[in-house]
Design a protein around this motif. Sequence first.
Motif, PDB file in Angstrom:
ATOM      1  N   LEU A 196       0.827  -1.201   0.000  1.00  0.00           N
ATOM      2  CA  LEU A 196       0.000   0.000   0.000  1.00  0.00           C
ATOM      3  C   LEU A 196       0.863   1.253   0.000  1.00  0.00           C
ATOM      4  CD1 LEU A 196      -2.961   0.775   0.018  1.00  0.00           C
ATOM      5  CD2 LEU A 196      -2.846   0.928   2.484  1.00  0.00           C
ATOM      6  N   ARG A 197       1.901   1.232   0.824  1.00  0.00           N
ATOM      7  CA  ARG A 197       2.839   2.366   0.851  1.00  0.00           C
ATOM      8  C   ARG A 197       3.383   2.636  -0.527  1.00  0.00           C
ATOM      9  NH1 ARG A 197       4.887   0.482   5.689  1.00  0.00           N
ATOM     10  NH2 ARG A 197       4.160   1.844   7.352  1.00  0.00           N
ATOM     11  N   GLU A 198       3.814   1.550  -1.182  1.00  0.00           N
ATOM     12  CA  GLU A 198       4.386   1.700  -2.510  1.00  0.00           C
ATOM     13  C   GLU A 198       3.369   2.247  -3.493  1.00  0.00           C
ATOM     14  OE1 GLU A 198       6.379  -1.871  -3.826  1.00  0.00           O
ATOM     15  OE2 GLU A 198       7.736  -1.683  -2.094  1.00  0.00           O
ATOM     16  N   ARG A 199       2.139   1.727  -3.409  1.00  0.00           N
ATOM     17  CA  ARG A 199       1.103   2.217  -4.320  1.00  0.00           C
ATOM     18  C   ARG A 199       0.852   3.698  -4.110  1.00  0.00           C
ATOM     19  NH1 ARG A 199      -3.167  -2.259  -4.253  1.00  0.00           N
ATOM     20  NH2 ARG A 199      -4.218  -0.816  -2.889  1.00  0.00           N
ATOM     21  N   LEU A 200       0.799   4.118  -2.844  1.00  0.00           N
ATOM     22  CA  LEU A 200       0.564   5.530  -2.546  1.00  0.00           C
ATOM     23  C   LEU A 200       1.686   6.388  -3.108  1.00  0.00           C
ATOM     24  CD1 LEU A 200      -0.646   5.692   1.164  1.00  0.00           C
ATOM     25  CD2 LEU A 200      -1.950   6.279  -0.859  1.00  0.00           C
ATOM     26  N   ILE A 201       2.902   5.899  -2.937  1.00  0.00           N
ATOM     27  CA  ILE A 201       4.051   6.677  -3.358  1.00  0.00           C
ATOM     28  C   ILE A 201       4.182   6.671  -4.881  1.00  0.00           C
ATOM     29  CG2 ILE A 201       6.591   6.786  -3.237  1.00  0.00           C
ATOM     30  CD1 ILE A 201       6.179   5.657  -0.283  1.00  0.00           C
ATOM     31  N   ASP A 232       0.617  12.539  -6.071  1.00  0.00           N
ATOM     32  CA  ASP A 232       0.592  13.254  -4.799  1.00  0.00           C
ATOM     33  C   ASP A 232       1.947  13.859  -4.448  1.00  0.00           C
ATOM     34  OD1 ASP A 232      -2.011  12.492  -4.555  1.00  0.00           O
ATOM     35  OD2 ASP A 232      -1.579  10.739  -3.332  1.00  0.00           O
ATOM     36  N   SER A 233       1.877  14.990  -3.773  1.00  0.00           N
ATOM     37  CA  SER A 233       3.096  15.609  -3.275  1.00  0.00           C
ATOM     38  C   SER A 233       3.610  14.816  -2.080  1.00  0.00           C
ATOM     39  CB  SER A 233       2.792  17.039  -2.825  1.00  0.00           C
ATOM     40  OG  SER A 233       1.887  16.996  -1.730  1.00  0.00           O
ATOM     41  N   GLU A 234       4.876  15.028  -1.756  1.00  0.00           N
ATOM     42  CA  GLU A 234       5.485  14.391  -0.579  1.00  0.00           C
ATOM     43  C   GLU A 234       4.592  14.587   0.649  1.00  0.00           C
ATOM     44  OE1 GLU A 234       8.340  12.650   0.235  1.00  0.00           O
ATOM     45  OE2 GLU A 234       8.403  12.347  -1.937  1.00  0.00           O
ATOM     46  N   GLU A 235       4.122  15.808   0.787  1.00  0.00           N
ATOM     47  CA  GLU A 235       3.349  16.184   1.978  1.00  0.00           C
ATOM     48  C   GLU A 235       2.052  15.381   2.048  1.00  0.00           C
ATOM     49  OE1 GLU A 235       1.168  20.211   3.731  1.00  0.00           O
ATOM     50  OE2 GLU A 235       2.044  20.172   1.711  1.00  0.00           O
ATOM     51  N   ILE A 251       1.544  12.511   0.678  1.00  0.00           N
ATOM     52  CA  ILE A 251       1.895  11.112   0.926  1.00  0.00           C
ATOM     53  C   ILE A 251       2.139  10.896   2.419  1.00  0.00           C
ATOM     54  CG2 ILE A 251       3.672   9.344   0.565  1.00  0.00           C
ATOM     55  CD1 ILE A 251       3.867  10.455  -2.362  1.00  0.00           C
ATOM     56  N   THR A 252       2.885  11.811   3.028  1.00  0.00           N
ATOM     57  CA  THR A 252       3.156  11.713   4.468  1.00  0.00           C
ATOM     58  C   THR A 252       1.851  11.703   5.248  1.00  0.00           C
ATOM     59  OG1 THR A 252       5.153  12.985   4.053  1.00  0.00           O
ATOM     60  CG2 THR A 252       4.523  12.691   6.357  1.00  0.00           C
ATOM     61  N   LYS A 253       0.937  12.611   4.883  1.00  0.00           N
ATOM     62  CA  LYS A 253      -0.375  12.677   5.547  1.00  0.00           C
ATOM     63  C   LYS A 253      -1.116  11.359   5.408  1.00  0.00           C
ATOM     64  CE  LYS A 253      -2.172  17.343   6.049  1.00  0.00           C
ATOM     65  NZ  LYS A 253      -2.000  18.378   5.009  1.00  0.00           N
ATOM     66  N   ARG A 254      -1.106  10.829   4.176  1.00  0.00           N
ATOM     67  CA  ARG A 254      -1.795   9.570   3.915  1.00  0.00           C
ATOM     68  C   ARG A 254      -1.227   8.433   4.754  1.00  0.00           C
ATOM     69  NH1 ARG A 254      -3.357  10.121  -1.713  1.00  0.00           N
ATOM     70  NH2 ARG A 254      -5.601  10.473  -1.618  1.00  0.00           N
ATOM     71  N   LEU A 255       0.094   8.373   4.826  1.00  0.00           N
ATOM     72  CA  LEU A 255       0.740   7.303   5.581  1.00  0.00           C
ATOM     73  C   LEU A 255       0.409   7.417   7.063  1.00  0.00           C
ATOM     74  CD1 LEU A 255       4.210   7.089   3.807  1.00  0.00           C
ATOM     75  CD2 LEU A 255       2.298   5.524   3.553  1.00  0.00           C
ATOM     76  N   GLU A 256       0.284   8.655   7.547  1.00  0.00           N
ATOM     77  CA  GLU A 256      -0.109   8.843   8.951  1.00  0.00           C
ATOM     78  C   GLU A 256      -1.521   8.326   9.159  1.00  0.00           C
ATOM     79  OE1 GLU A 256       0.450  12.996   9.740  1.00  0.00           O
ATOM     80  OE2 GLU A 256       2.644  12.784   9.718  1.00  0.00           O
ATOM     81  N   ARG A 257      -2.377   8.610   8.170  1.00  0.00           N
ATOM     82  CA  ARG A 257      -3.759   8.163   8.265  1.00  0.00           C
ATOM     83  C   ARG A 257      -3.827   6.640   8.283  1.00  0.00           C
ATOM     84  NH1 ARG A 257      -7.834  10.152   3.910  1.00  0.00           N
ATOM     85  NH2 ARG A 257      -9.154   8.320   3.902  1.00  0.00           N
ATOM     86  N   LEU A 258      -2.967   5.999   7.492  1.00  0.00           N
ATOM     87  CA  LEU A 258      -2.927   4.534   7.474  1.00  0.00           C
ATOM     88  C   LEU A 258      -2.667   3.975   8.866  1.00  0.00           C
ATOM     89  CD1 LEU A 258      -0.842   3.516   4.347  1.00  0.00           C
ATOM     90  CD2 LEU A 258      -3.309   3.594   4.614  1.00  0.00           C
ATOM     91  N   LYS A 259      -1.722   4.599   9.553  1.00  0.00           N
ATOM     92  CA  LYS A 259      -1.380   4.134  10.905  1.00  0.00           C
ATOM     93  C   LYS A 259      -2.602   4.204  11.806  1.00  0.00           C
ATOM     94  CE  LYS A 259       3.526   5.218  11.509  1.00  0.00           C
ATOM     95  NZ  LYS A 259       3.673   6.432  10.640  1.00  0.00           N
ATOM     96  N   ILE A 260      -3.343   5.301  11.689  1.00  0.00           N
ATOM     97  CA  ILE A 260      -4.547   5.467  12.516  1.00  0.00           C
ATOM     98  C   ILE A 260      -5.580   4.418  12.119  1.00  0.00           C
ATOM     99  CG2 ILE A 260      -6.475   7.011  13.068  1.00  0.00           C
ATOM    100  CD1 ILE A 260      -4.438   9.354  12.524  1.00  0.00           C
TER     101      ILE A 260
END
Length: 200
Positions: A137-142, A147-150, A152-161
């Motif tokens: 999933l991380r790879e797909r998002l990236i 998406d901008s880096e920012e 992507i970072t937001k999305r990855l944080e959301r994944l954790k939640i």
Amino acid sequence: GSQHMKENYSSETVVLVTGMSGAGKTTLCRALQQRTGIEFSISCTTRDKRDYEVDGVDYHFITDEEFRSRMSNDEFAETEDVHGCMYGTLKETIENAITTGEIILFEVDVKGAMSIKSLYPKQTVSIFVLPPSMEDLRERLINRGTDSEERITKRLERLKIEIGYKEKFDFNVINDDVQRTTDEIIDIIHTQNKGVLHVS
């Protein structure tokens, strides 16, 4: 079956499907509906109808005013705000399904699922859809490249939640293959409802 038969066992006819962003829950719900004919819950929304959408089929399109007044009358089982547009599931929709014993499918966010589950604990079965692997999933998002880096970072944080919620659901399914995962969900619904589904 007759109404009388129904009362003898719990029938969990309210099927809540939620999961992580990008886990493919929409595709799964469509496949599930195609194979079983399960009714999709129709939500209310304040957003504008798109050309290809039909009022009362895709959504109930209502005004902000109507949405707010229904909200203050406590008519919704859950609501969410998506980029300033409101979406909500009417309690009436759920209660009608429970009364008729029809299976009804909800594709909702985690908060919505929790909210419906707490209102109708005996009638709901909740399913949390996970991607084949977090790494994937991380790879797909990236790699989406949109998406901008920012973002992507937001999305990855959301994944954790989001992943933190999976314990709160009755079932976790890993969507590694749509056909197989749909089978698994059909099995879950069958088991909870003693075979009321007609699967094609």
